[in-house]
Every structure is written in structure tokens, then in C-alpha cells.
Design a protein around this motif. Structure first.
Motif, PDB file in Angstrom:
ATOM      1  N   SER A   1       0.621  -1.149  -0.121  1.00 37.71           N
ATOM      2  CA  SER A   1      -0.014   0.125  -0.156  1.00 37.71           C
ATOM      3  C   SER A   1       0.896   1.203   0.022  1.00 37.71           C
ATOM      4  N   TRP A   2       2.237   1.026   0.002  1.00 40.14           N
ATOM      5  CA  TRP A   2       2.976   2.254   0.234  1.00 40.14           C
ATOM      6  C   TRP A   2       2.894   3.286  -0.834  1.00 40.14           C
ATOM      7  N   TYR A   3       2.568   2.914  -2.149  1.00 40.65           N
ATOM      8  CA  TYR A   3       2.801   3.997  -3.082  1.00 40.65           C
ATOM      9  C   TYR A   3       1.253   4.616  -3.448  1.00 40.65           C
ATOM     10  N   ILE A   4       0.281   4.096  -2.846  1.00 44.00           N
ATOM     11  CA  ILE A   4      -0.912   4.506  -3.062  1.00 44.00           C
ATOM     12  C   ILE A   4      -1.870   5.074  -1.751  1.00 44.00           C
ATOM     13  N   MET A   5      -0.968   5.226  -0.678  1.00 46.90           N
ATOM     14  CA  MET A   5      -1.679   5.914   0.338  1.00 46.90           C
ATOM     15  C   MET A   5      -1.820   7.325   0.357  1.00 46.90           C
ATOM     16  N   THR A   6      -2.920   7.749   0.992  1.00 56.45           N
ATOM     17  CA  THR A   6      -3.018   9.052   1.032  1.00 56.45           C
ATOM     18  C   THR A   6      -2.199  10.034   2.051  1.00 56.45           C
ATOM     19  N   VAL A   7      -2.050  11.379   1.887  1.00 58.25           N
ATOM     20  CA  VAL A   7      -1.247  11.797   2.529  1.00 58.25           C
ATOM     21  C   VAL A   7      -1.201  11.787   4.043  1.00 58.25           C
ATOM     22  N   LYS A   8      -2.657  11.694   4.462  1.00 55.72           N
ATOM     23  CA  LYS A   8      -2.844  11.291   6.044  1.00 55.72           C
ATOM     24  C   LYS A   8      -2.440  10.057   6.449  1.00 55.72           C
ATOM     25  N   GLU A   9      -2.519   9.010   5.637  1.00 51.77           N
ATOM     26  CA  GLU A   9      -2.273   7.493   5.813  1.00 51.77           C
ATOM     27  C   GLU A   9      -0.801   7.612   6.152  1.00 51.77           C
ATOM     28  N   ARG A  10      -0.015   8.318   5.138  1.00 49.56           N
ATOM     29  CA  ARG A  10       1.176   8.119   5.065  1.00 49.56           C
ATOM     30  C   ARG A  10       1.863   9.205   6.140  1.00 49.56           C
ATOM     31  N   MET A  11       1.453  10.013   6.694  1.00 49.05           N
ATOM     32  CA  MET A  11       1.991  10.580   7.896  1.00 49.05           C
ATOM     33  C   MET A  11       1.549   9.994   9.046  1.00 49.05           C
ATOM     34  N   ALA A  12       0.498   9.254   9.107  1.00 47.22           N
ATOM     35  CA  ALA A  12       0.056   8.354  10.262  1.00 47.22           C
ATOM     36  C   ALA A  12       1.234   6.960  10.318  1.00 47.22           C
ATOM     37  N   ILE A  13       1.455   6.528   9.463  1.00 46.45           N
ATOM     38  CA  ILE A  13       2.209   5.224   9.528  1.00 46.45           C
ATOM     39  C   ILE A  13       3.737   5.717   9.564  1.00 46.45           C
ATOM     40  N   MET A  14       4.251   6.906   9.090  1.00 47.03           N
ATOM     41  CA  MET A  14       5.478   7.464   9.506  1.00 47.03           C
ATOM     42  C   MET A  14       5.504   7.729  10.978  1.00 47.03           C
ATOM     43  N   GLU A  15       4.994   8.438  11.520  1.00 48.69           N
ATOM     44  CA  GLU A  15       4.817   8.476  12.962  1.00 48.69           C
ATOM     45  C   GLU A  15       4.947   7.162  13.819  1.00 48.69           C
ATOM     46  N   LYS A  16       4.282   6.216  13.279  1.00 50.71           N
ATOM     47  CA  LYS A  16       4.393   5.001  14.117  1.00 50.71           C
ATOM     48  C   LYS A  16       5.848   4.435  13.934  1.00 50.71           C
ATOM     49  N   ILE A  17       6.293   4.291  12.705  1.00 54.08           N
ATOM     50  CA  ILE A  17       7.595   3.731  12.348  1.00 54.08           C
ATOM     51  C   ILE A  17       8.559   4.769  13.494  1.00 54.08           C
ATOM     52  N   VAL A  18       8.496   6.090  13.348  1.00 55.20           N
ATOM     53  CA  VAL A  18       9.460   6.781  14.283  1.00 55.20           C
ATOM     54  C   VAL A  18       9.318   6.406  15.644  1.00 55.20           C
ATOM     55  N   ASP A  19       7.927   6.288  16.179  1.00 56.78           N
ATOM     56  CA  ASP A  19       7.684   5.887  17.460  1.00 56.78           C
ATOM     57  C   ASP A  19       8.265   4.473  18.121  1.00 56.78           C
ATOM     58  N   ILE A  20       8.425   3.610  17.052  1.00 55.88           N
ATOM     59  CA  ILE A  20       9.248   2.394  17.356  1.00 55.88           C
ATOM     60  C   ILE A  20      10.655   2.567  17.498  1.00 55.88           C
ATOM     61  N   GLU A  21      11.134   3.523  16.435  1.00 56.22           N
ATOM     62  CA  GLU A  21      12.543   3.789  16.647  1.00 56.22           C
ATOM     63  C   GLU A  21      12.798   4.533  17.876  1.00 56.22           C
ATOM     64  N   ARG A  22      11.970   5.334  18.360  1.00 59.86           N
ATOM     65  CA  ARG A  22      12.129   5.845  19.572  1.00 59.86           C
ATOM     66  C   ARG A  22      12.518   5.002  20.805  1.00 59.86           C
ATOM     67  N   ILE A  23      11.520   3.703  20.591  1.00 60.55           N
ATOM     68  CA  ILE A  23      11.730   2.731  21.669  1.00 60.55           C
ATOM     69  C   ILE A  23      12.951   2.139  21.668  1.00 60.55           C
ATOM     70  N   LEU A  24      13.445   2.057  20.468  1.00 62.14           N
ATOM     71  CA  LEU A  24      14.930   1.366  20.251  1.00 62.14           C
ATOM     72  C   LEU A  24      15.924   2.087  20.714  1.00 62.14           C
ATOM     73  N   PHE A  25      16.021   3.437  20.524  1.00 63.56           N
ATOM     74  CA  PHE A  25      16.952   4.342  20.791  1.00 63.56           C
ATOM     75  C   PHE A  25      17.008   4.595  22.233  1.00 63.56           C
ATOM     76  N   ASN A  26      15.968   4.383  22.873  1.00 62.76           N
ATOM     77  CA  ASN A  26      16.080   4.640  24.524  1.00 62.76           C
ATOM     78  C   ASN A  26      16.376   3.478  25.355  1.00 62.76           C
ATOM     79  N   ILE A  27      16.610   2.402  24.416  1.00 67.01           N
ATOM     80  CA  ILE A  27      17.252   1.081  25.303  1.00 67.01           C
ATOM     81  C   ILE A  27      18.508   1.430  25.559  1.00 67.01           C
ATOM     82  N   ASP A  28      18.984   0.895  26.990  1.00 67.96           N
ATOM     83  CA  ASP A  28      20.524   1.309  27.251  1.00 67.96           C
ATOM     84  C   ASP A  28      21.079  -0.144  27.089  1.00 67.96           C
ATOM     85  N   PHE A  29      22.191  -0.051  26.306  1.00 69.70           N
ATOM     86  CA  PHE A  29      23.238  -0.981  25.901  1.00 69.70           C
ATOM     87  C   PHE A  29      24.640  -0.889  26.912  1.00 69.70           C
TER      88      PHE A  29
END
Length: 583
Positions: free
Chosen positions: A185-213
Motif C-alpha cells: 500500500s506504500w505507493y497508493i496511500m493518502t497523505v494522512k495515511e502516510r503521515m500516520a504510518i511514518m509517525e508509528k515507524i518513528v515511535d518504534i525507533e524511539r523505543i529502540l533508541f531509548n534502550i540502554d546497552f
């Protein structure tokens, strides 16, 4: 020379990059419950020619026999089905369909569908996949560890990091992720759908970056490494069962294992400091070149002119690596926050992200080669979401369609729409990262980290007859260092730069480097036009068209050659033909 011909300058051709993971939508090979035959092909399961054991999801326009041989894997399908069934508390007779679902760059994926419609995935690496034992062990540990931190990752039911089992191969048995690949669905998303999925992707990365190693390297279960392998234990979330113990061990990044690099007498992790990480890649490549380096032509035929058409000397690159090791302690930034070890997905592409119909991320797959590294080496926009080279994206300009969009032709509208999409994704990723993942945004915004990253990457790159790229990065870094210290006399970075280059030496090196980069761009333009990746791979249905395009380019270049010598050069150095591989 033949490679100066204008046909090589094909920047006007646009192609859609495709992942090396290809879903077998047209090739479904099912086995009956008795597992004695394939129901949709006229080849018995006992035959080495059966599609279960061979790569069928794409073609290569050169050296195809080598690529296919690397991916041939004979295993016991009956035993695999028994293990799949046992892992979910069912019987082999309950499996209604056993299917080859997909093939990636390093593994083959099967799906078992049970009578109650439960779907289970089995993933088997190709014989050419590296590293063998550690690759599987680390990926499973990474998946389990990150699930404990709330990352949506498939549950692993069973796994083996050895081919000395009843199946005859390493394997990972895991749940079938709900939803569909974001790619669909990546190439046929609406602008709002693309915004929403990008925010969710960044939120997952936020969790990864906050893990202490506590160190850099790759994740493992402590018991899978043994006591004789260097490791650093990791504190895990409170809800983890006491039986699960994790650690940071050796790196499973591909370049630590390619061409017997793992057998060198070098430390492959874990590393307690950024400086240790930076020195390690240089020591690895220096040790490999010292042991295996031989005079050779550059792997890229277009580079040969820059070295006078002669074989290049590995001793030159050995000197470059020795120089890098003198500089390595200076590459790590002084900011403590920029040296924090963190983990990222190694290939965060739409093919590896599953989403539900409502737009929720249901799973992220393909964690092989994951590594924990200092954040300054990890900080970047994932390649599938960035649009570097575009002025609007790099200046963080809000994306919009051109004002004359409605008056454009159909092809022009398609190009404008695709550029608009790429700008959107770049813009949304940066915007949400700045707000939701400030540590990553801070690292990306540090102006000199790009050059520090490039120097690290150049030092760790495989030597394929390129004696210029690493030295060029050292020259550039020497200039950065000089500018930084001269502008900040009280800066903690007051250590004199350990290397000196005359102006003529530096300019000669940078000039060759620019020519090599131009050659790389020309070759990529040709690959895009033909429709292949850097290995010559493409989907089955595009093979005939690609071969015709490649042959037409070759014919035109031969016709345009001015001398017989030029024609001979084209014939002998043509990059899209079967050839001996030195690497």
C-alpha cells in the motif's frame, strides 16, 4: 575509452527500486500431507530440482549459475513439517498446505497452514548466508529481547543454529504476522495515511533508541555463546522470565564474516567504547589485506582508467588503513550522548513492515545482521525513507505538487507524483523524529557526523581494488579537523591531526575520488535503466526485457566505438556478462 561514451550518462531514466525480498505470488509449491510430491509442479519432493530447494523468485543477467548454486539448499521437508507442528502443539497430519512463500537475499521462507487455519512461518538460510551459527542465534535473541521492550515482532516458536539436525539446515519457526507488507500500500496511500504510518515507524525507533546497552556488538542468549566467547551481560525488563539471559557478543554484521574474516586474529566484539569500535574495523581490514591481499584490477571496470589500466597494489590500501588507525581515536565525538550504544533495524524497508487494515503496525521482520553501535554511527534516515540529493528535501521544505501539475502529460504526472511522495516521506520522517525521537534528531543534526560516518564506512569496506576512497575520506577529515580546531581554539579537540598531505597530493586524490563517484553514478544509471540491482538481479517477469535493454546498450556502444581497440575493451570489460569473481 569505451566507458566515456555518452550512453553511460543515463540519469534521465527513472526506475522503481525493488527489494531483494520477493513474494512468490505466482509460484506456490504445495506439498500433500504425506509430503511425497508437490501438487502444483511435476517434480517429486525427493528431487534436487524441486523448487523447495532452489531459488525461483528472480533471475540474474550475469553469473546466474553461481548465484543459484549459492542458494541451493537440500533439506528434509518431512522433518521440517514435524518440527513446525510440534512447535505449536499440533500434529503433522494437521498441516493442510506447506508452501514456499518467499525468498529473500539470505533465506527461504515457508508457510505451513493447519486445518484450524493457523499459519506458521519457517525460515531457512541459504548455504551462502553469513554468519552461519551466530547469524541465527543472534537474530532469535534480538527478536526475543526487543519483544520484551514492546517492539511488534513475530513470536519465535522454535529454532536451531546448527545444520546438524534432522532437517539438515538451520531454521527459525515463528508466528505468521497478521496484516500485509507495507510495500503493498506504500505507493497508493493518502497523505494522512502516510503521515500516520511514518509517525508509528518513528515511535518504534524511539523505543529502540531509548534502550540502554552496556557495549557495542550483537545480541545473543548467553547460553548460545558459551563461556569462552567474550560477552557483556544485559539487564532485561522486569517481566522477563528468569530463564532468559541476554548479552552483547561478537558482531554479526556481514562484513565481519565475509571471505573468512571471522578466522582472522582480531577482536569482533563486544566493544566497550566508540574508539574500540572505530579501531576494530580498520584492524580487521588491515589483517585481511596483509594475509590475502594480491595485485588485482578494480572490480569496477570504469575505475581502471584512473589507475592507468594496470593492476593495483594492495600495499597502497594497507598504508591507507594504517593511516586510518592513527586517526581512529579522533573520530568519536566528545559529546557523551552521541556515543551511547543503540540498536536499529538493519533494513527498515516497507517490505519488512507489516500493517493491519486499520493502519497499525503488526510486525517488523528480518532482524538478521542487527548490531548495537554508537548512536553517531547509527544516526541517519533509513534509505527507503530518505530523499537526499533533492534541494527541497535537504532544506526541509514542505512538499507540494508543482503548480502546473494538471497540465502535465501522464508520464510527467507520474514522475511528479513519485517525487512528491519521496519528499513527503523524507519530510514526515524528519518532522516526527525531531519531536518524538530527539536523541536521534540531535545526532543527525550534528554537522560533522556525516563525515565521521563516511570515514568509518570507508575503512570497513571490502577492498576490491579501490585505493582512493579511504584516502579521500582521510583527506576530507583532515580539512574538517583543521577547520574545527582553528575556529574553536578552546575546543577539547586540540589534538594535532596525525597525518599531513601536501596540497598536490590531496587534490590528486580528491580528483580521482570524484571520477570514481561519477563512474558509480553512471553505472547505477545503467542498472536502473536495465532494471537490475548491483548484483544483476531482477524479477522473473522482467528478465527478457532487461536482457534486450542490456544487449541494445552494448550494441550501440560497439557501433559508436572509434577504434578496434575500443571495441575490444568493450567486449572484454563488459560488466553485464559472465565473469570470474575475485571477491
Amino acid at each position: 575509452m569505451w566507458f566515456k561514451h555518452p550512453l553511460l550518462r543515463l540519469h534521465s531514466f527513472i526506475s522503481q527500486p525493488r527489494s531483494h525480498w520477493k513474494r512468490s505470488t505466482q509460484l506456490r509449491f504445495s506439498v500433500s500431507r504425506s509430503m511425497h510430491k508437490a501438487s502444483e509442479v511435476n517434480i517429486g519432493i525427493e528431487s534436487n530440482e524441486h523448487p523447495f530447494y532452489n531459488y525461483t523468485s528472480g533471475r540474474w543477467i550475469y553469473n546466474e549459475n553461481l548465484r543459484l548454486a549459492e542458494r541451493h539448499l537440500r533439506f528434509d521437508a518431512n522433518e521440517l513439517c514435524k518440527i513446525i507442528a510440534k512447535s505449536v502443539g499440533q500434529h503433522t497430519d494437521d498441516i493442510e498446505v506447506f508452501t514456499k512463500l518467499a525468498e529473500g537475499g539470505s533465506y527461504r521462507v515457508f508457510e505451513a497452514i493447519f486445518s484450524d487455519q493457523l499459519k506458521v512461518i519457517a525460515r531457512l538460510p541459504y548455504p551462502c548466508s553469513l554468519p552461519r551459527k551466530y547469524g541465527t542465534a543472534s537474530e532469535v535473541a534480538t527478536m526475543d529481547f526487543l519483544r520484551l521492550h514492546g517492539i511488534p515482532i513475530p513470536r519465535v516458536y522454535d529454532w536451531s543454529d546448527s545444520s546438524s539436525n534432522s532437517v539438515g539446515s538451520e531454521y527459525i519457526i515463528m508466528e505468521r504476522v497478521a496484516g500485509a507488507e507495507l510495500e503493498e500500500s506504500w505507493y497508493i496511500m493518502t497523505v494522512k495515511e502516510r503521515m500516520a504510518i511514518m509517525e508509528k515507524i518513528v515511535d518504534i525507533e524511539r523505543i529502540l533508541f531509548n534502550i540502554d546497552f552496556p557495549a557495542s556488538g550483537s545480541l545473543f542468549f548467553k547460553e548460545s555463546l558459551g563461556n569462552n566467547v567474550d560477552q557483556v551481560g544485559i539487564a532485561t525488563p522486569a517481566e522477563e522470565p528468569a530463564t532468559l539471559k541476554f548479552c552483547i557478543g561478537p558482531s554479526t554484521e556481514y562484513l565481519w564474516w565475509y571471505q573468512n574474516r571471522n578466522d582472522l586474529n582480531i577482536h569482533s566484539g563486544p566493544w566497550k567504547s566508540s574508539k574500540d569500535v572505530l579501531k576494530a574495523v580498520g584492524k580487521r581490514e588491515l589483517a585481511w589485506l596483509t594475509k590475502f591481499g594480491k595485485h588485482r584490477y578494480p572490480r569496477e571496470p570504469l575505475y581502471r582508467e584512473f589507475y592507468g589500466g594496470r593492476m593495483v597494489d594492495p600495499l597502497v590500501q594497507i598504508r591507507n588503513l594504517s593511516d586510518y588507525l592513527k586517526v581512529a581515536p579522533l573520530i568519536a565525538p566528545n559529546d557523551k550522548a552521541l556515543n551511547k550504544p543503540c540498536i536499529r533495524h538493519p533494513d527498515l524497508s516497507p517490505n519488512n513492515i507489516f500493517v493491519s487494515n486499520s493502519g497499525e503496525i503488526t510486525g517488523i521482520i528480518d532482524w538478521q545482521h542487527s548490531a548495537v553501535l554508537p548512536i553517531f554511527l547509527q544516526a541517519k534516515i533509513p534509505k527507503h525513507f530518505q530523499n537526499y540529493g533533492d534541494e527541497d528535501s535537504e532544506s526541509f521544505t514542505p512538499p507540494k505538487l508543482p503548480e502546473d501539475f494538471e497540465s502535465l502529460s501522464g508520464a510527467e504526472k507520474d514522475m511528479a507524483t513519485e517525487l512528491y511522495r519521496r519528499r513527503q516521506v523524507h519530510y514526515f520522517y524528519l518532522g516526527y523524529t525531531s519531536h518524538n525521537n530527539p536523541s536521534h534528531f540531535h545526532a543527525m543534526g550534528t554537522h560533522d557526523l556525516v563525515m565521521r560516518n563516511r570515514l568509518y564506512d570507508a575503512a570497513g569496506r571490502l577492498w576490491e581494488g579501490d585505493n582512493t576512497s579511504l584516502k579521500a575520506e582521510l583527506v576530507q577529515f583532515s580539512r574538517l579537523w583543521s577547520n574545527t580546531t582553528s575556529k574553536s581554539p578552546k575546543s577539547p579537540d586540540q589534538t594535532p591531526f596525525p597525518l599531513e598531505y601536501s596540497e598536490s597530493e590531496a587534490e590528486e586524490c580528491l580528483a580521482i575520488d570524484e571520477k570514481q563517484k561519477a563512474a558509480d553514478a553512471n553505472m547505477q544509471a545503467i542498472r536502473d535503466f536495465i532494471g537490475i540491482n548491483i548484483e544483476g538481479w531482477l524479477p522473473n517477469n522482467l528478465y527478457a526485457e532487461a536482457v534486450a535493454k542490456e544487449e541494445e546498450i552494448r550494441k550501440q556502444m560497439l557501433d559508436a566505438a572509434e577504434t578496434e581497440n575500443d571495441r575490444n575493451n568493450i567486449e572484454s570489460n563488459w560488466p553485464f556478462q559472465d565473469h570470474e569473481e575475485l571477491d
